[in-house]
Design a protein around this motif. Structure first.
Motif, mmCIF file in Angstrom:
data_model
loop_
_atom_site.group_PDB
_atom_site.id
_atom_site.type_symbol
_atom_site.label_atom_id
_atom_site.label_comp_id
_atom_site.label_asym_id
_atom_site.label_seq_id
_atom_site.Cartn_x
_atom_site.Cartn_y
_atom_site.Cartn_z
ATOM 1 N N TYR A 256 0.900 -1.405 -0.082
ATOM 2 C CA TYR A 256 0.100 -0.160 0.017
ATOM 3 C C TYR A 256 1.007 1.419 -0.129
ATOM 4 N N LEU A 257 2.006 1.249 0.583
ATOM 5 C CA LEU A 257 2.768 2.618 0.638
ATOM 6 C C LEU A 257 4.109 2.707 -0.595
ATOM 7 N N ASP A 258 4.419 1.590 -1.075
ATOM 8 C CA ASP A 258 5.280 1.667 -1.952
ATOM 9 C C ASP A 258 5.120 2.798 -3.060
ATOM 10 N N PRO A 259 4.098 2.924 -3.789
ATOM 11 C CA PRO A 259 3.798 4.160 -4.522
ATOM 12 C C PRO A 259 3.906 5.475 -4.153
ATOM 13 N N PHE A 260 3.858 5.662 -2.678
ATOM 14 C CA PHE A 260 4.127 6.960 -2.200
ATOM 15 C C PHE A 260 5.552 7.235 -1.981
ATOM 16 N N PHE A 261 6.489 6.252 -1.685
ATOM 17 C CA PHE A 261 7.770 6.378 -1.423
ATOM 18 C C PHE A 261 8.816 5.870 -2.382
ATOM 19 N N GLY A 262 8.284 5.580 -3.629
ATOM 20 C CA GLY A 262 9.115 4.927 -4.763
ATOM 21 C C GLY A 262 10.155 3.633 -4.476
ATOM 22 N N GLY A 263 9.165 2.780 -3.955
ATOM 23 C CA GLY A 263 9.652 1.461 -3.330
ATOM 24 C C GLY A 263 10.323 1.259 -2.283
ATOM 25 N N GLY A 264 10.791 0.022 -1.889
ATOM 26 C CA GLY A 264 11.618 -0.240 -0.798
ATOM 27 C C GLY A 264 11.075 0.003 0.646
ATOM 28 N N VAL A 265 9.875 0.081 0.725
ATOM 29 C CA VAL A 265 9.115 0.121 2.042
ATOM 30 C C VAL A 265 9.151 -1.154 2.896
ATOM 31 N N LYS A 266 9.116 -2.209 2.022
ATOM 32 C CA LYS A 266 8.990 -3.684 2.473
ATOM 33 C C LYS A 266 10.427 -3.799 3.509
#
Lengths: 294, 350
Positions: A256-266
């Motif tokens: 859900y958050l990757d689109p906002f931070f440009g990847g790598g949230v995982k």
């Protein structure tokens, strides 16, 4: 909704692997107060041994699995005997650094023997995905989850009902009392490392089947820290719950958050949880709180 | 600690407070200083670049040794703090056009502020829990550097200008050597002095037993954070020097591996000793170079050895750390003391 469930399922599979690797980590900490920074490298070794057996020597998978387990047990025993036993009673920093050195050594050896390029297992599980009410799960994932669950159950039963398991818990609870009851602490330490290497090896085989094998696989050793801190460093149920929770949360956050931070949230999300837990409840969900005296 | 040679008696407080106690030591310190100043004239380019890298490593190791060796707070995030200093300095000089001489201390303060922030958990947790918290700070800082693309340019890195005075550019190994060693001498003197102050002694008390130290009136809140502050300041300075020396920085320069290297330096050198940090930094910085020379000479026998160099380096590094911890847990500094003690009485040492 499907997206959410898909993320949940993936998270559950990843989480069960985390739980398996964390189990070994917790076991070593519980019995000998050693923080094992080389857990990821034990995963790596297990993955490579099984891969070489099945891919290069064409050993049937089940046999290769059994041989890998035997190798892992021997490796764990050897590490304990050679490196950890001389360190009994040394300060925390020295022991942390020793396992860091160990991780560097194991990683270097794996790289030296098997190189750095990514290799894949020969297909063992059927590639046709299974469908549960609209959610598609590949068979590898399904089997990984089942395998992890089996091992987690086996070890839970082992600690509850067998004599060795009870001895290990006794030693973890109070070393001196266990010693005076005739339990060999050295044997317990050896066993803890053997089991840790064993579950790490199994974890390695599972991850290797999903993602392929290369040296960067050992990064899972770092991902285990949020798991064990969340669950409590010395709690086996904590490792299992923590593993599943972190696995699910990191996948949901990634999805859900990757689109906002440009990847790598995982990759970062488990560590944010780690910091939060350390600030609020440093002994984790099920960890034993230590009271200090001067 | 401060062990004085036998037969030396201080009869005034002034003598007792000296950093260098005997004429012998003072003499050799002067010789060392002269050697450092004249070094660039007889070192060739390769050795000079090694000297520069070692000098930067010593500054970083001194910082970590103040935090971990003196104050007893384990940090696995030193590499990231060095990264903060490097990026702060790079951005200040390349974006805002501030001169290097101002950016250097400012980078130190930026890193110190970040270190202060990540040091806050140390008030509640310690030992291995703190180690894990600093591990998280390492991961979070590097993630921020990689993903804050508008500021840091992500993984492609930033170009950093060389420092200059007027029209003189410090862009060679030789000229940069003087900047590094000037800072290094100051950093070493400060660290050496810190041991003799109230602050330094409070750090040591916290390391030995923090609860007892608190009962004795050491303000844990203040001194633990101060330890993080000073240590990260050193890291920031080392980072700034590194950035302007290398002139291009990317996040890969400040990974977990760097943090581990610095920890290895202070453990191999000797925890809580200034000289130990220096020995350790020299040892760890020169280890890969040493390996490369050996691998080069073995090239005729094992032609593939060049490909395995990375793996070999990891193996040797791991083995070195493990063997030191098992057989020489007090580090090179302690071994040096033992050697000195042996020769002091030789040949009547029975």
């Amino acid at each position: 909704m499907i997206f959410f469930l898909q993320l949940m399922v993936t998270g559950l599979v990843v989480g069960s692997m985390y739980a398996l690797v964390a189990l070994g980590f917790v076991l070593i900490y519980k019995s000998s107060r050693v923080i094992n920074f080389a857990q990821g490298e034990l995963v790596l070794v297990g993955a490579y041994v099984c891969l070489i057996l099945t891919a290069t020597y064409r050993v049937p998978f089940l046999l290769a699995f059994a041989i890998t387990m035997a190798v892992a047990i021997l490796l764990g025993l050897a590490i304990e005997r050679l490196f950890l036993r001389p360190m009994i009673g040394e300060p925390v920093l020295s022991i942390i650094m020793l396992t860091i050195g160990l991780s560097s050594l194991l990683k270097g050896l794996v790289e030296f023997i098997w190189g750095t390029e990514t290799r894949v297992y020969p297909p063992i599980f059927p590639s046709k995905p299974v469908e549960f009410g609209g959610i598609v799960v590949s068979q590898v994932y399904l089997w990984s989850f089942i395998l992890s669950a089996i091992f987690l159950v086996i070890f839970s039963l082992f600690f509850k009902f067998t004599k060795s398991g009870i001895a290990m818990r006794a030693a973890a609870d109070d070393e001196d009392a266990a010693l005076s009851m005739g339990i060999s602490i050295k044997k317990i330490y050896g066993m803890a490392w053997a089991i840790a290497a064993l579950v790490a090896g199994v974890g390695g085989i599972i991850i290797g089947n999903i993602n392929g094998v290369n040296v960067s696989l050992s990064a899972i050793g770092l991902n285990v820290f949020p798991v064990v801190i969340l669950g409590g460093l010395d709690s086996i149920p904590g490792a299992i719950v923590g593993g599943l929770v972190i696995g699910i949360l990191e996948n949901l956050a990634g999805g859900y958050l990757d689109p906002f931070f440009g990847g790598g949230v995982k990759e970062i999300f488990p560590f944010l949880i780690l910091v939060l837990v350390l600030m609020v409840k440093p002994y984790g969900l099920f960890g034993l709180e230590r009271i200090e005296r001067v | 600690m401060n062990k004085l040679p036998a037969g030396l008696f201080n009869i005034s407080y002034r003598e007792d407070r000296q950093i260098f106690h005997t004429k012998f030591i003072r003499f050799w310190m002067v010789i060392l200083l002269i050697l450092i100043i004249t070094g660039p004239f007889f070192l060739n380019g390769y050795l000079l670049s090694l000297a520069d890298l070692t000098g930067i490593a010593i500054i970083g190791a001194l910082g970590l040794n103040i935090l971990t060796g003196m104050a007893g707070q384990i940090s696995l995030g030193h590499g990231a703090f060095i990264g903060v200093g490097a990026y702060a300095s790079a951005l200040l000089t390349s974006r805002l056009g501030i001169s290097f001489w101002l950016a250097l201390p400012m980078a130190g303060f930026v890193a110190a502020a970040v270190g202060l922030f990540f040091g806050i958990p140390s008030l509640r947790i310690k030992g291995l829990y703190l180690a894990i918290a600093t591990l998280a700070s390492q991961v979070i800082i590097i993630f921020t550097i990689v993903h804050w693309r508008s500021l840091t340019n992500g993984t492609s890195g930033i170009l950093v200008p060389s420092p200059n005075i007027g029209s003189f550019e410090f862009d060679t190994d030789r000229s940069f050597y003087y900047i590094i060693f000037g800072v290094l001498v100051l950093a070493t003197l400060y660290a050496r002095n810190l041991f003799r102050t109230r602050v330094g002694r409070a750090f040591i008390a916290i390391r030995d037993n923090d609860i007892a130290a608190e009962i004795l009136g050491v303000n844990l809140f203040r001194y633990k954070l101060l330890a993080f502050f000073i240590s990260s300041f050193y890291a920031g300075i080392a980072g700034s020097l590194w950035a302007h020396y290398i002139t291009i920085i990317t996040p890969e320069h400040f990974t977990m591996v760097v943090s581990i290297n610095y920890l290895a330096m202070i453990i191999i050198g000797g925890l809580g000793s200034v000289l130990g940090s220096i020995y350790g930094a020299i040892f760890i910085t020169l280890l890969p170079e040493f390996l490369r020379v050996i691998a080069g000479s073995l090239n005729g026998i094992f032609p593939d050895i060049g490909n395995a160099l990375g793996a070999l380096r990891e193996i040797i590094f791991g083995l070195t750390v493990i063997l030191f911890l098992i057989y020489e847990p007090n580090g090179l500094y302690h071994r040096w003391q033992m050697i000195k003690a042996y020769w002091k009485l030789w040949p009547f040492n029975y």
